[in-house]
Design an enzyme around this catalytic site. Structure first.
Site, PDB file in Angstrom:
ATOM      1  N   GLU A  93      27.698 -15.424   3.018  1.00 16.68           N
ATOM      2  CA  GLU A  93      27.284 -15.964   1.735  1.00 16.68           C
ATOM      3  C   GLU A  93      26.714 -17.368   1.907  1.00 16.68           C
ATOM      4  O   GLU A  93      27.205 -18.166   2.712  1.00 16.68           O
ATOM      5  CB  GLU A  93      28.460 -15.971   0.753  1.00 16.68           C
ATOM      6  CG  GLU A  93      28.883 -14.556   0.376  1.00 16.68           C
ATOM      7  CD  GLU A  93      29.945 -14.508  -0.700  1.00 16.68           C
ATOM      8  OE1 GLU A  93      29.872 -13.604  -1.547  1.00 16.68           O
ATOM      9  OE2 GLU A  93      30.859 -15.353  -0.686  1.00 16.68           O
ATOM     10  N   CYS A 113      36.012 -16.390   9.694  1.00 21.11           N
ATOM     11  CA  CYS A 113      36.497 -17.657  10.248  1.00 21.11           C
ATOM     12  C   CYS A 113      37.854 -17.419  10.894  1.00 21.11           C
ATOM     13  O   CYS A 113      38.688 -16.691  10.346  1.00 21.11           O
ATOM     14  CB  CYS A 113      36.616 -18.712   9.154  1.00 21.11           C
ATOM     15  SG  CYS A 113      37.079 -20.355   9.770  1.00 21.11           S
ATOM     16  N   GLU A 174      33.791 -22.146  10.864  1.00 15.03           N
ATOM     17  CA  GLU A 174      33.967 -23.503  11.392  1.00 15.03           C
ATOM     18  C   GLU A 174      32.761 -23.807  12.284  1.00 15.03           C
ATOM     19  O   GLU A 174      32.611 -23.250  13.374  1.00 15.03           O
ATOM     20  CB  GLU A 174      35.269 -23.577  12.215  1.00 15.03           C
ATOM     21  CG  GLU A 174      35.405 -24.779  13.133  1.00 15.03           C
ATOM     22  CD  GLU A 174      35.221 -26.127  12.455  1.00 15.03           C
ATOM     23  OE1 GLU A 174      34.246 -26.819  12.795  1.00 15.03           O
ATOM     24  OE2 GLU A 174      36.052 -26.479  11.597  1.00 15.03           O
ATOM     25  N   LEU A 228      40.483 -32.647   5.293  1.00 13.94           N
ATOM     26  CA  LEU A 228      41.755 -33.312   5.607  1.00 13.94           C
ATOM     27  C   LEU A 228      42.936 -32.604   4.933  1.00 13.94           C
ATOM     28  O   LEU A 228      43.819 -32.080   5.599  1.00 13.94           O
ATOM     29  CB  LEU A 228      41.665 -34.778   5.181  1.00 13.94           C
ATOM     30  CG  LEU A 228      42.699 -35.740   5.741  1.00 13.94           C
ATOM     31  CD1 LEU A 228      42.757 -35.688   7.259  1.00 13.94           C
ATOM     32  CD2 LEU A 228      42.398 -37.158   5.274  1.00 13.94           C
TER      33      LEU A 228
END
Length: 398
Positions: A93, A113, A174, A228
Site C-alpha cells: 500500500e 515487515c 523497515e 521512538l
C-alpha cells in the site's frame, strides 16, 4: 532467451554502467533516466532523442516494469491509497497526502515487515520479502503518472514540477533492513536526472537499526525520523522488539552521529501515544531526559486502531497534556493531523496483502545478531586473525 533487465532498478551510476556495457556513451544514461523519471515514459519507441538502433537494442535487452495498481481508494480529506500488486500474491500500500504547499507520498519498502511492533497492522501481516528498487521507485512513478493523467494541478505543476514534492519512507516495512535497494531508490529520488528532490524533502523512518543508521549516514543521508514510542528500555522492549537488540542509549548515540551528515539539524522522533501504555506525563518527562543531548523535534501520533489490536487512542486531555509537557521544556512537539483514517491509510494502519510469510520474527533475528557480535569479539581478540569490517557485519545482521 535471457530475462530482460528492468531499468527502474538502476540508479544513475548503475544506468551509466549498463549503457557502457551496451557500447553507448554516458549521456545516453542521462537521456533515458529523464525519459523514465521526469517524463514518466515506459515506451522505448517514444524516446525520440535516442537513435533508432539504440531503441531497438534496448527493446531486446531491457524493460520498464512497474508495480500494477489493483485498487485505488480516496478518503474524504483527499488522501489517496493505492494497492500495488508485486507478484506471487503479495500487494503493498502507498498513500498520497495532498496539502496546500506540497504533495507527499508515503512509500512502502517491503512486502510485510519482520519488526513485529505491537501497535502496527503491517507487522501483524508477517513478512514475505524486500521490495526491489523498481518496486519502491515505481510507487512514485505511478503516483505522479496517475495524478498528471487526472489533471491534478497544484501550482507547482504549472511551474514544471511533478505532483509529488515530498517522499516519506513510512509505509509497509523497515527501510533499513532493505538497505541496498532503498539506497538506490533514494539516489533516484535525489538525482537531478530523475526526480530532483531535495534531501530535506525525502524522509526515511526507521524503528532504530543502529548499524544501518550509520551506514545510511555514509551512503545517502536524507532527513531521518526515528520511531521512538517509549522513554525507557523496559517499555520499548515490549512495544518494539528491535529495542532488545539496539537499546535506547545506542540509538541516541547513533542519532547524534547521523546529525554530522544530515540535511536537517535535528532528528524527528515519532511517538505514537497509546492509552494507558505510554501517554502519561511521566512518559513525557522521560522523553525530555532521554533526548537531552539530541537536537530533535517530536511528532506525536494518536494511536490509530486496526482490527484485532488491543490498544486504544489516548484521550484528548492526555494528548494535549503530553504535548504541553514537551513544549514547556522548549521542545518542538507537533500532533500529526489524522489523514485517511476512513480508508485505513493512517499511520500504523497499512496492511496490504502478504502471502507465504517468512515465519521468523525479529526476536529470532536478535538472537542471530548476538551470535554474530560474540563471534566478532572472539575474532578481534585473536592476534593472527583479521577483525571483520563493520560493513561486513552489517550485511550479516539482516
Amino acid at each position: 532467451m535471457n530475462e530482460s533487465i528492468n531499468l527502474l532498478d538502476f540508479d544513475e551510476d548503475a544506468m551509466t554502467a549498463f549503457f557502457a556495457e551496451q557500447g553507448e556513451k554516458p549521456f545516453r544514461a542521462r537521456q533515458v533516466l529523464k525519459w523514465i523519471h521526469q517524463r514518466f515514459c515506459a515506451d522505448f519507441d517514444a524516446m525520440s532523442d535516442l537513435s533508432r538502433l539504440t531503441r531497438e537494442k534496448l527493446k531486446t535487452v531491457a524493460s520498464m516494469t512497474l508495480p500494477a495498481v489493483t485498487r485505488d481508494t480516496a478518503a474524504a480529506d483527499g488522501t489517496r491509497k493505492w494497492l500495488f500488486d508485486v507478484g506471487n500474491g503479495n500487494a503493498i500500500e502507498t498513500v498520497y497526502i495532498p496539502e496546500d504547499d506540497r504533495g507527499t507520498l508515503c512509500v512502502s519498502t517491503q512486502a510485510g515487515c519482520m519488526m513485529d511492533c505491537a501497535f502496527c497492522a503491517t507487522g501483524k501481516e508477517g513478512f514475505n520479502r524486500n521490495l526491489t528498487t523498481a518496486e519502491i521507485v515505481g510507487q512514485l512513478w505511478q503516483a505522479n503518472k496517475i495524478l498528471l493523467s487526472e489533471n491534478v494541478n497544484p501550482p507547482w505543476v504549472d511551474a514544471g514540477r511533478a505532483p509529488i514534492t515530498n517522499v516519506v519512507l513510512m509505509g509497509m516495512g523497515e527501510p533499513l533492513s532493505n538497505f541496498k535497494n532503498v539506497v538506490a531508490a533514494l539516489k533516484l529520488f535525489l538525482s537531478d536526472n530523475a526526480y530532483g528532490l531535495s534531501r530535506r524533502r525525502v524522509t526515511l523512518s526507521t524503528s532504530g537499526i543502529v548499524p544501518m543508521i550509520d551506514a545510511l549516514k555514509d551512503a545517502c543521508p536524507v532527513a531521518l525520523a526515528v520511531s521512538l514510542h517509549a522513554p525507557t528500555d523496559a517499555l520499548r522492549d515490549t512495544l518494539m522488539p528491535v529495542n532488545r537488540r539496539h537499546p535506547l542509549s545506542e540509538l541516541m548515540a547513533a542519532c547524534r552521529r547521523y546529525l554530522e551528515r544530515a540535511p536537517r539539524d535535528f532528528i524527528t522522533f515519532e511517538y505514537l501515544l497509546i492509552r494507558d501504555v505510554n501517554d502519561r506525563i511521566e512518559h513525557a518527562r522521560g522523553l525530555i531526559e532521554l533526548t537531552r543531548e539530541v537536537p530533535c523535534k517530536f511528532n506525536l501520533i494518536p494511536f490509530n486502531p486496526f482490527p484485532g489490536s488491543p490498544y486504544a487512542a489516548p484521550t484528548s486531555d492526555r494528548l494535549f497534556s503530553f504535548q504541553k509537557t514537551l513544549m514547556d521544556a522548549d521542545l518542538i512537539a507537533t500532533i500529526r493531523k489524522k489523514r485517511g483514517d476512513d480508508i485505513a491509510a493512517a499511520c500504523g494502519q497499512l496492511a496490504g496483502q502478504v502471502k507465504n510469510r517468512v515465519r521468523y520474527r525479529l526476536n529470532e533475528v536478535s538472537k542471530r545478531h548476538e551470535t554474530l557480535r560474540e563471534e566478532k569479539a572472539k575474532m578481534c581478540a585473536t592476534k593472527h586473525r583479521v577483525c571483520p569490517s563493520t560493513l561486513s557485519v552489517k550485511k550479516e545482521i539482516l
